[in-house]
Design a protein around this motif. Structure first.
Motif, short mmCIF file in Angstrom:
data_model
loop_
_atom_site.label_atom_id
_atom_site.label_comp_id
_atom_site.label_asym_id
_atom_site.label_seq_id
_atom_site.Cartn_x
_atom_site.Cartn_y
_atom_site.Cartn_z
N ARG A 27 10.71 2.23 -38.34
CA ARG A 27 10.09 3.51 -37.96
C ARG A 27 8.63 3.47 -38.34
O ARG A 27 8.21 2.69 -39.19
N LYS A 28 7.85 4.33 -37.73
CA LYS A 28 6.41 4.40 -37.99
C LYS A 28 6.14 4.46 -39.50
O LYS A 28 6.79 5.21 -40.22
N ILE A 47 -5.72 -2.31 -51.65
CA ILE A 47 -5.39 -2.11 -50.24
C ILE A 47 -5.37 -3.45 -49.52
O ILE A 47 -6.32 -4.23 -49.62
N TYR A 48 -4.28 -3.70 -48.81
CA TYR A 48 -4.11 -4.92 -48.03
C TYR A 48 -3.84 -4.53 -46.58
O TYR A 48 -3.13 -3.54 -46.33
N GLY A 49 -4.37 -5.28 -45.65
CA GLY A 49 -4.15 -5.01 -44.23
C GLY A 49 -3.68 -6.24 -43.49
O GLY A 49 -4.17 -7.35 -43.75
N TYR A 50 -2.73 -6.04 -42.58
CA TYR A 50 -2.17 -7.14 -41.80
C TYR A 50 -1.93 -6.69 -40.36
O TYR A 50 -1.75 -5.50 -40.08
N LYS A 51 -1.87 -7.67 -39.46
CA LYS A 51 -1.46 -7.40 -38.09
C LYS A 51 0.04 -7.10 -38.09
O LYS A 51 0.80 -7.71 -38.84
N PHE A 94 -1.39 -2.63 -40.04
CA PHE A 94 -0.91 -1.70 -41.06
C PHE A 94 -1.60 -2.00 -42.37
O PHE A 94 -2.08 -3.11 -42.62
N LEU A 95 -1.67 -0.97 -43.21
CA LEU A 95 -2.24 -1.08 -44.54
C LEU A 95 -1.15 -0.82 -45.56
O LEU A 95 -0.23 -0.04 -45.31
N GLN A 125 2.77 2.98 -50.76
CA GLN A 125 2.97 3.45 -49.38
C GLN A 125 2.29 2.51 -48.39
O GLN A 125 1.42 1.72 -48.74
N SER A 126 2.71 2.62 -47.13
CA SER A 126 2.11 1.85 -46.05
C SER A 126 1.78 2.81 -44.91
O SER A 126 2.37 3.89 -44.80
N LEU A 127 0.83 2.39 -44.08
CA LEU A 127 0.37 3.25 -43.00
C LEU A 127 -0.04 2.36 -41.83
O LEU A 127 -0.80 1.40 -42.02
N GLY A 128 0.48 2.67 -40.64
CA GLY A 128 0.17 1.87 -39.45
C GLY A 128 -0.87 2.54 -38.58
O GLY A 128 -1.03 3.75 -38.59
#
Length: 119
Positions: free
Chosen positions: A60-61, A42-46, A34-35, A19-22
């Protein structure tokens, strides 16, 4: 050198594998970062496609992944990115990378964004 500011994003249980989460800094507008939970990593990016910097990626969100949850996808350009590296492997920005963000996961499994201090 000043210590980075920490901003709590969520608890690890709030982002299931695949899953991803913004998240956004302001109360309105598109997500800034977003993660992605890739098998417990867990990876995070702009939230900005390198093909057109500043353009948001999800249709979508929280929809940052393809239907198989195997790649990050830019809905505007159809670009595919490796989850672990942010490398674009297909699309108009092949060879470019998403901008990673610095994260900290505490022993209590809280995920924090480490933000650089403002000058």
């Amino acid at each position: 050198m000043a210590k980075s500011d920490r901003r709590r994003l969520c608890h690890l249980e709030q982002i299931a594998p695949g899953q991803s989460l913004g998240f956004r800094k302001e109360s309105t507008g598109p997500d800034d970062i977003f993660l992605v939970n890739d098998g417990g990593n867990i990876y995070g990016y702009k939230n900005s496609c390198p093909h057109w910097p500043g353009s948001t990626m999800p249709v979508r969100k929280n929809r940052y992944l393809d239907s198989e949850s195997s790649h990050i996808v830019c809905s505007g350009h159809g670009a595919l990115f490796e989850i672990s590296s942010g490398l674009c492997i297909k699309g108009p920005c092949t060879g470019l990378r998403l901008t990673p963000v610095s994260l900290e996961i505490t022993e209590m499994k809280e995920i924090f964004l480490l933000e650089e201090p403002h000058p």
